[in-house]
Design a protein around this motif. Structure first.
Motif, short mmCIF file in Angstrom:
data_model
loop_
_atom_site.label_atom_id
_atom_site.label_comp_id
_atom_site.label_asym_id
_atom_site.label_seq_id
_atom_site.Cartn_x
_atom_site.Cartn_y
_atom_site.Cartn_z
N ILE A 227 9.35 -9.80 1.82
CA ILE A 227 8.03 -9.91 1.20
C ILE A 227 7.08 -8.84 1.76
O ILE A 227 6.31 -8.23 1.02
CB ILE A 227 7.45 -11.32 1.41
N ILE B 23 7.82 -5.77 0.08
CA ILE B 23 7.39 -5.81 -1.33
C ILE B 23 5.94 -5.32 -1.44
O ILE B 23 5.58 -4.66 -2.41
CB ILE B 23 7.54 -7.25 -1.89
N PHE B 24 5.13 -5.59 -0.42
CA PHE B 24 3.74 -5.11 -0.46
C PHE B 24 3.62 -3.69 0.10
O PHE B 24 2.81 -2.89 -0.39
CB PHE B 24 2.82 -6.06 0.32
N THR C 113 6.94 -1.42 -11.77
CA THR C 113 5.89 -0.88 -10.91
C THR C 113 6.16 0.59 -10.58
O THR C 113 5.24 1.40 -10.48
CB THR C 113 5.71 -1.74 -9.63
N ALA D 160 -0.61 -2.61 -9.38
CA ALA D 160 0.48 -2.55 -8.40
C ALA D 160 0.48 -3.80 -7.52
O ALA D 160 1.53 -4.38 -7.24
CB ALA D 160 0.36 -1.30 -7.55
N ALA E 99 3.30 -6.74 -7.16
CA ALA E 99 3.83 -7.09 -5.84
C ALA E 99 3.64 -8.58 -5.56
O ALA E 99 4.54 -9.26 -5.04
CB ALA E 99 3.16 -6.25 -4.76
N SER E 100 2.47 -9.12 -5.94
CA SER E 100 2.21 -10.54 -5.71
C SER E 100 3.16 -11.41 -6.53
O SER E 100 3.66 -12.43 -6.04
CB SER E 100 0.77 -10.89 -6.07
N LYS F 31 6.16 -10.62 -7.45
CA LYS F 31 7.46 -10.56 -6.78
C LYS F 31 7.46 -11.48 -5.55
O LYS F 31 8.44 -12.22 -5.32
CB LYS F 31 7.76 -9.12 -6.36
N ALA F 32 6.38 -11.43 -4.77
CA ALA F 32 6.31 -12.25 -3.57
C ALA F 32 6.37 -13.74 -3.93
O ALA F 32 7.05 -14.53 -3.26
CB ALA F 32 5.03 -11.95 -2.80
#
Lengths: 231, 157
Positions: free
Chosen positions: A219, A222-223, B27, B43, B47-48, B50-51
């Motif tokens: 995670i 991922i960011f 992305t 972006a 990402a959020s 995916k998280a």
């Protein structure tokens, strides 16, 4: 849950009236598992807050010097960053599968899933190594050592606060990399225990918690990936 | 084992993995085109997403004891507070002074404007004291005056 021990004494392995893995201060396997898992989540929160400090540093400096961040981030290798993202996502899948298999008592498949995770983590670090050395060759170091040279990097020397971006880049990916290395150690240990048959559908806490840790590492990446490489 | 553990089906794990790969592609693709101010929000939104997928399915919060979700949510809220309140400071630093109704930036802008006007003035316009005029008097006749003028104009430009 309290009724578990009363109604399920069939799991006795010793003269004690409980499975070998159940600690005395827990009422049941279920409670022991839940406690361990809550503890793991609390630990993961401290990890998130550790990285949050760096994300805040990133946000503050990006807001102060957006042009420096734009110029600097395009010198990172987007292709390698994307490959590494896919590598880590795949490793998350394999670690999730290892939990799936151990819950179904398929120790061998679980073991090989963990080995695959280990291999993918290795691939991630190797790619990261090549990215780092490509930067070091051109004097792109964190902090005071920052001294860009070479065609692509020369112009960076004239942009103020570009060094700030690379300091943040190296610290964030570096600490993330340390987490990958630690994760590899833990996965190797757990894989060996799965191989030795320590876990099964009735007891797989360690595998589950290792998975949680590994997903958190995923995670964070991922960011990091869009923030450092893409935008 | 009263309730037993939920075993997440392989199909679900593979589906989530597929979605994560697709989102990574999206992305990456969006980064190749210029979205302007939307670039960062888009972006971060991807990402959020995916998280959230990882947390809900791979980390299994969807099937888990709600207390773990609560723990995680509280942590995330504090990360939000951390970032938001730090930016409240750093993003607006120097905006409000404590001696003037104007913001610090407005005062700065005014000073820069005055500076620019002053630099635009020629040496002739800057003559205020009688002594300035006395020294400049011989200008039209003698060569020394031309020297002075040249010096003045280069200073004024």
């Amino acid at each position: 849950m309290a009724t578990d021990t009363a109604t399920a004494p069939a799991t006795t392995e010793t003269d004690h009236d409980h499975p070998a893995h159940l600690e005395h201060h827990f009422v049941s396997t279920e409670q022991q598992f839940d406690s361990a898992k809550l503890g793991m989540w609390l630990f993961l929160i401290t990890e998130i807050l550790l990285f949050a400090g760096m994300f805040v540093a990133y946000a503050v400096y990006r807001q102060w010097h957006p042009e420096a961040f734009l110029e600097a981030s395009v010198t990172l290798d987007q292709f390698l960053g994307t490959v590494n993202t896919i590598v880590l996502l795949t490793s998350s899948l394999t670690v999730a599968l290892s939990i799936h298999y151990i819950q179904k008592d398929e120790q061998s498949k679980s073991f090989w899933s963990l080995i695959a995770t280990l291999a993918l983590a290795g691939v991630f670090l190797v790619i990261k190594y090549f990215e780092y050395t490509a930067k070091f060759e051109h004097g792109i170091y964190p902090g005071a050592l920052f001294d860009p040279h070479g065609a692509k990097y020369e112009p960076l020397a004239n942009i103020p606060y570009v060094a700030q971006f690379f300091s943040i880049y190296f610290v964030m990916t570096g600490i993330h990399g340390v987490h990958v290395v630690v994760g590899m150690g833990i996965i190797a240990w757990i894989a060996s225990r799965v191989y030795r048959g320590h876990f099964g559908s009735d007891y797989f806490t360690h595998v589950e918690l290792t998975g949680l840790y590994w997903h958190l590492v995923d995670i964070i990446w991922i960011f990091l990936y869009p923030m450092l490489y893409l935008v | 084992m009263s309730q037993g553990h939920h075993i997440i089906p392989q199909r679900v794990l593979l589906g989530v993995f597929g979605s994560l790969i697709v989102l990574t592609g999206v992305t990456y693709g969006l980064a190749q085109i210029n979205l302007g101010v939307l670039e960062v929000p888009v972006a971060l939104a991807i990402a959020s997403t995916k998280a959230v997928l990882v947390v809900m399915y791979f980390m299994a919060l969807k099937y888990d004891n709600p207390v773990n979700t609560l723990t995680f949510a509280v942590g995330v809220i504090f990360v939000g507070i951390f970032i938001t309140f730090t930016l409240f400071d750093t993003a607006f630093r120097g905006d409000i002074g404590n001696v003037s109704e104007q913001t610090v930036r407005e005062i700065q802008r005014e000073e820069e404007e005055l500076q620019r006007r002053q630099e635009a003035l020629t040496p002739e316009q800057l003559r205020v004291a009688p002594a300035d005029f006395e020294n400049a008097e011989p200008d039209p006749e003698a060569g020394t005056g031309a020297d002075a003028d040249r010096g003045g104009s280069s200073g004024g430009s």
